[in-house]
Enzyme design. Structure first.
Site, PDB file in Angstrom:
ATOM      1  N   LEU A  21     104.599  11.298 -44.070  1.00 27.32           N
ATOM      2  CA  LEU A  21     104.878  11.737 -45.432  1.00 27.32           C
ATOM      3  C   LEU A  21     106.176  12.511 -45.544  1.00 27.32           C
ATOM      4  O   LEU A  21     106.805  12.530 -46.595  1.00 27.32           O
ATOM      5  CB  LEU A  21     103.725  12.608 -45.948  1.00 27.32           C
ATOM      6  CG  LEU A  21     102.391  11.891 -46.186  1.00 27.32           C
ATOM      7  CD1 LEU A  21     101.321  12.894 -46.573  1.00 27.32           C
ATOM      8  CD2 LEU A  21     102.546  10.843 -47.275  1.00 27.32           C
ATOM      9  N   GLY A  22     106.587  13.196 -44.479  1.00 20.64           N
ATOM     10  CA  GLY A  22     107.816  13.984 -44.553  1.00 20.64           C
ATOM     11  C   GLY A  22     107.954  14.878 -43.342  1.00 20.64           C
ATOM     12  O   GLY A  22     107.162  14.828 -42.397  1.00 20.64           O
ATOM     13  N   ALA A  23     108.985  15.709 -43.390  1.00 24.18           N
ATOM     14  CA  ALA A  23     109.270  16.638 -42.298  1.00 24.18           C
ATOM     15  C   ALA A  23     109.800  17.925 -42.874  1.00 24.18           C
ATOM     16  O   ALA A  23     110.412  17.942 -43.946  1.00 24.18           O
ATOM     17  CB  ALA A  23     110.282  16.035 -41.321  1.00 24.18           C
ATOM     18  N   GLY A  27     107.372  21.390 -38.834  1.00 21.35           N
ATOM     19  CA  GLY A  27     106.765  20.233 -38.202  1.00 21.35           C
ATOM     20  C   GLY A  27     106.736  19.029 -39.114  1.00 21.35           C
ATOM     21  O   GLY A  27     107.301  19.027 -40.200  1.00 21.35           O
ATOM     22  N   LEU A  28     106.037  17.980 -38.650  1.00 21.06           N
ATOM     23  CA  LEU A  28     105.929  16.723 -39.392  1.00 21.06           C
ATOM     24  C   LEU A  28     104.620  16.687 -40.181  1.00 21.06           C
ATOM     25  O   LEU A  28     103.632  17.315 -39.809  1.00 21.06           O
ATOM     26  CB  LEU A  28     105.982  15.541 -38.426  1.00 21.06           C
ATOM     27  CG  LEU A  28     107.294  15.362 -37.649  1.00 21.06           C
ATOM     28  CD1 LEU A  28     107.135  14.286 -36.587  1.00 21.06           C
ATOM     29  CD2 LEU A  28     108.422  15.021 -38.596  1.00 21.06           C
ATOM     30  N   ASP A 137     105.936  30.351 -48.472  1.00 16.46           N
ATOM     31  CA  ASP A 137     106.849  29.216 -48.639  1.00 16.46           C
ATOM     32  C   ASP A 137     106.521  28.466 -49.922  1.00 16.46           C
ATOM     33  O   ASP A 137     106.433  27.237 -49.946  1.00 16.46           O
ATOM     34  CB  ASP A 137     106.780  28.276 -47.435  1.00 16.46           C
ATOM     35  CG  ASP A 137     107.982  27.330 -47.364  1.00 16.46           C
ATOM     36  OD1 ASP A 137     109.010  27.640 -48.009  1.00 16.46           O
ATOM     37  OD2 ASP A 137     107.902  26.305 -46.676  1.00 16.46           O
TER      38      ASP A 137
END
Length: 832
Positions: A21-23, A27-28, A137
């Site tokens: 899905l993304g990075a 992490g991934l 975040d």
């Protein structure tokens, strides 16, 4: 969703991994499903963090707390394993666009929609804080928008990271554009008030389309956060009091999530029915995007009719009937009509809009532009088309050939456009002869934006490789994330940082490779690409991206410089590490390079055969190979600029001084004292001149032999550390929204050019041309001799950093996430 690579796992815990899905910096993120078919989003933790036992303890504690979060506006934690070799956390997968995607595609949200979103996020924060967590975040990409409200994700991870050894040396965990000032200083001791500040920042983004702090790179953004007021341009007056109450500098004076909900309740539920359905608040284009994301897995988009050129007239494709628009809906813009949409926000509407098509999908690339041919989208496309109408070269959905930039792919059969015809004014779509003229530059660019003309990082279609006798064409490449820093050019490849390092082939616009890890710092030298993802350094072969070596350091890397077969890294807390560029082995290290503000510009550097760094009030010179100290020069509290070496003499600025030091001994040759601080490094020419500018806009020309003042000129006030540029006897200075040109010989002003917004970075001059970017979203090119505008390109965002001009081409990055490669003299046009 991206396909899995050879490095990705096929199973994580009890879940089967479906795709990436993304990075992010931690992490991934993978899409996976359970044995019962339930889909989850799994966030894995970087190997460097997994090696820290303190992190594992904190992570396990935060997971336990995250499981207790049960708010309606959060994504539930399904499973986690803090003891796995690679710790992971699985949450319920929500097929919905993020707030970042929503604003990027549909533009700033109206006031009512912003209030509806903020109220939901505030309720989510209330649940998170009640569990003893702080998100740390909170940003647009961590808020998913569904039809029944926002969903906050990724809580419970940043908190664990913020207490590891990686943050013990002034490393802030979070996203600079949305973090609070106290989090930028020390992320370990923040409270829930920090999340409220981030919520205020997201409110600004949702209402205006830009973050309240947006520097050219993360370091500059943090500097702005700590020193400047937020950018609230474009914010509706009705929202300003709430933003200011959330973003107060003192954490204890900010609103609480409960107070935010109380403030918004009268605006959302004044009719007493308590209805908060998204269709009452979000614009139609946002609802259409939400519907598409929600149904993307089970309902594939309808096939797109592909018109086939033929001698006889053909009927155009007919769109399937759709529901009639509701009252107040404008089919030309896919937004509510002015009677419904507050006019105060119209001036901030984005240039990229979503146009509904049959079945709720995006119209195909060959469909008429509603602004050029006002045909209702819901109705049929006009019938017969004369066979004499030229066919534009476009890419249909699912096609393998990209429109616009790059060498045109071969066509089998059918008429071909005239090869001698230059592209339209903005160059991304080949113009139909007689349809548009150069005067329609902005309309053409906006049309190409809507047609998806940019080469996409996630799309398979890219410019075709060059064929024999073909000419180079301008191109652009769209990234998945923001682009920062200044691109670097080496051996026909453009290297750009957008979370990872991306290597783009200049000839074709194709991406040769990208790093698999985030890169916060990058340096290219001697056929190698050096990068740092924070605690690790790694080097790739520039030819194919193959990893040569990787090492883990004791601190977070904030600057990189390469030269003389060595790689010099500056690490948080005053560390300097020098390693072999060949195999990564350590040559030497020191730990006395402490300074108050560590940035890539102030980090250790390689000049000649020495390493120079600042620490303890001293500028120190050490032998590059052995680390043996050569000399130290006292400069006080003023961090010096990067030295410039010329004929055995080092030239640098420090505070209000320009210094000339002997390269071998460090002995002072001369100094010049300016009235105020000089932020910029010096610039030297071949005629014995040194040029520098102070922050008030004064430009000084000094004799490099004696330090005597040759001339002085005045510009407007300056900010930043962009140097003075010298090219072909002309001195160029960017100041505010204006570029000034002075004669290098006597300082006479030759010309000045004012843009529509503040300049970003310093100008780039080469081959008799001057290129510079502006916050007005434009890239300008001027004649170096006269200052006359040669061409201007309007992009979808602010130009980031300085453009780069090499071999008749100019490269620039924009906050629309695109990298642009243009002909230096003609812009998007091609040479004959």
């Amino acid at each position: 969703m991206d396909q899995l690579t050879a490095h990705d796992p096929r199973r994580i815990g009890p879940f089967e991994v479906l795709g990436r899905l993304g990075a992010g910096g931690m992490g991934l993120v993978y899409l996976a499903r359970s044995s019962a078919g339930r889909r989850v989003a799994i966030k894995t933790v970087r190997a460097e963090l997994a090696e820290d036992q303190l992190f594992r303890v904190r992570f396990a504690r935060e997971i336990a707390a995250a499981r207790t979060v049960s708010g309606f506006y959060t994504a539930a934690v399904v499973e986690a394993d803090a003891d796995a070799p690679v710790p992971w956390l699985a949450t319920a997968y929500i097929p919905a666009p993020s707030l970042e995607d929503l604003v990027a595609e549909c533009g700033p949200m109206p006031v009512g929609a912003v209030r509806w979103l903020v109220a939901g996020i505030a309720e989510a924060l209330q649940s998170i804080h009640a569990a003893g967590l702080v998100h740390r975040d909170l940003k647009p990409s961590n808020v998913l928008v569904t039809e029944d409200g926002p969903r906050v994700i990724d809580f419970g991870i940043a908190a664990g990271v913020s207490h590891t050894r990686l943050t013990m040396t002034n490393v802030a965990v979070g996203t600079p554009a949305y973090m609070s000032p106290e989090q930028a200083r020390d992320s370990r001791s923040v409270t829930g008030a920090s999340d409220v500040f981030s919520l205020g920042s997201m409110l600004v983004y949702a209402a205006t389309g830009h973050a309240p702090y947006h520097g050219a790179n993360p370091v500059e953004t943090v500097f702005m956060l700590l020193r400047e007021s937020p950018d609230l341009s474009g914010l509706a007056p009705d929202l300003a009091p709430l933003v200011k109450a959330c973003m107060r500098p003192a954490p204890e004076r900010r609103l609480t999530p409960a107070q935010i909900q109380s403030e918004l309740a009268p605006h959302l539920y004044s009719n007493g029915d308590g209805d908060d359905d998204s269709r009452d608040w979000l614009p139609p284009s946002a609802l259409e995007l939400i519907d598409r994301r929600r149904g993307r897995r089970n309902t594939p988009p309808p096939p797109v009719p592909v018109p086939v050129p033929a001698p006889a007239p053909l009927a155009g494709p007919v769109a399937a009937p759709v529901a009639a628009p509701s009252a107040g809906y404008d089919p030309r813009t896919a937004h509510p009509a002015p009677a419904v949409q507050p006019s105060a926000l119209d001036e901030h509407a984005p240039t990229k809009k979503v146009y509904p098509a049959a079945g709720g999908g995006r119209r195909h690339a060959g469909a008429p532009d509603p602004e050029q041919a006002p045909v209702p989208v819901a109705g049929p496309v006009p019938g017969p088309v004369p066979s004499t109408t030229p066919t534009p070269v476009v890419q249909l959905l699912g096609g393998s050939v990209a429109i616009g930039p790059g060498v045109k792919a071969g066509e089998s059969g059918g008429p071909r456009p005239d090869d001698s015809l230059p592209p339209a004014a903005t160059g991304w779509v080949r113009r139909v002869p007689g349809q548009q003229g150069p005067g329609q530059q902005n309309a053409t660019h906006q049309s190409s934006e809507r047609q998806g003309a940019a080469t996409s990082e996630s799309a398979a279609a890219v410019p075709a490789p060059p064929t024999s006798g073909s000419r180079w064409r301008p191109w652009r490449f769209r990234m998945s994330n923001d682009v920062w820093g200044v691109p670097q050019v080496s051996d026909g490849v453009l290297y750009v940082t957008s979370f990872e390092v991306h290597a783009l082939d200049i000839a074709t616009g194709r991406r040769r490779f990208k790093t698999r890890d985030v890169a916060w710092a990058m340096s290219v030298a001697d056929g190698q690409v050096h990068a740092a993802d924070g605690p690790s350094l790694f080097t790739l072969a520039a030819a194919d991206g193959a990893e040569r070596w990787r090492v883990t350091l004791d601190g977070w890397t904030y600057s990189l410089d390469a030269g003389g077969g060595a790689l010099v890294a500056g690490t948080r807390g005053g560390g300097v590490q020098v390693r072999s560029a060949i195999d990564g082995s350590q040559m030497w290290q020191v730990g006395d390079a402490q300074q108050e503000y560590e940035s890539p510009q102030s980090g250790p550097c390689v000049v000649g055969d020495s390493v120079y760094y600042y620490g303890g009030g001293m500028l120190r010179a050490l032998d590059l190979t052995t680390g043996r100290p050569r000399w130290a020069f006292p400069v006080g509290e003023d961090v010096p600029s990067r030295p410039v070496l010329r004929q055995g003499v080092l030239h640098l600025t420090s505070g209000a001084r320009v210094l000339a030091l002997d390269e071998e001994t460090g002995e002072e040759r001369w100094r010049f004292k300016a009235p105020v601080v000089l932020f910029t490094p010096p610039t030297l020419d071949d005629q014995g001149n040194l040029f520098a500018a102070d922050y008030l806009g004064a430009v000084f020309a000094l004799d490099t032999g004696t330090g005597a003042l040759r001339w002085q000129a005045r510009t407007g006030g300056r900010q930043g550390i962009d140097p003075v540029i010298h090219e072909d006897g002309t001195v160029l200075v960017g100041s505010g929204d204006t570029v000034y040109a002075f004669a290098a010989r006597d300082g006479e002003e030759r010309w000045r050019h004012t843009a529509r917004g503040e300049l970003t970075g310093s100008p780039a001059a080469f081959g008799g041309l001057v290129h510079f970017g502006s916050r007005d979203h434009s890239l300008y090119t001027l004649d170096l001799t006269t200052g006359r505008l040669r061409w201007k390109l309007d992009t979808g965002g602010e130009i980031t950093g300085s453009p780069v001009a090499v071999d008749g081409r100019v490269f620039a990055c924009s906050k629309d996430r695109c990298v642009y490669a243009l002909d230096a003299a003609r812009g998007t046009a091609t040479r004959d």
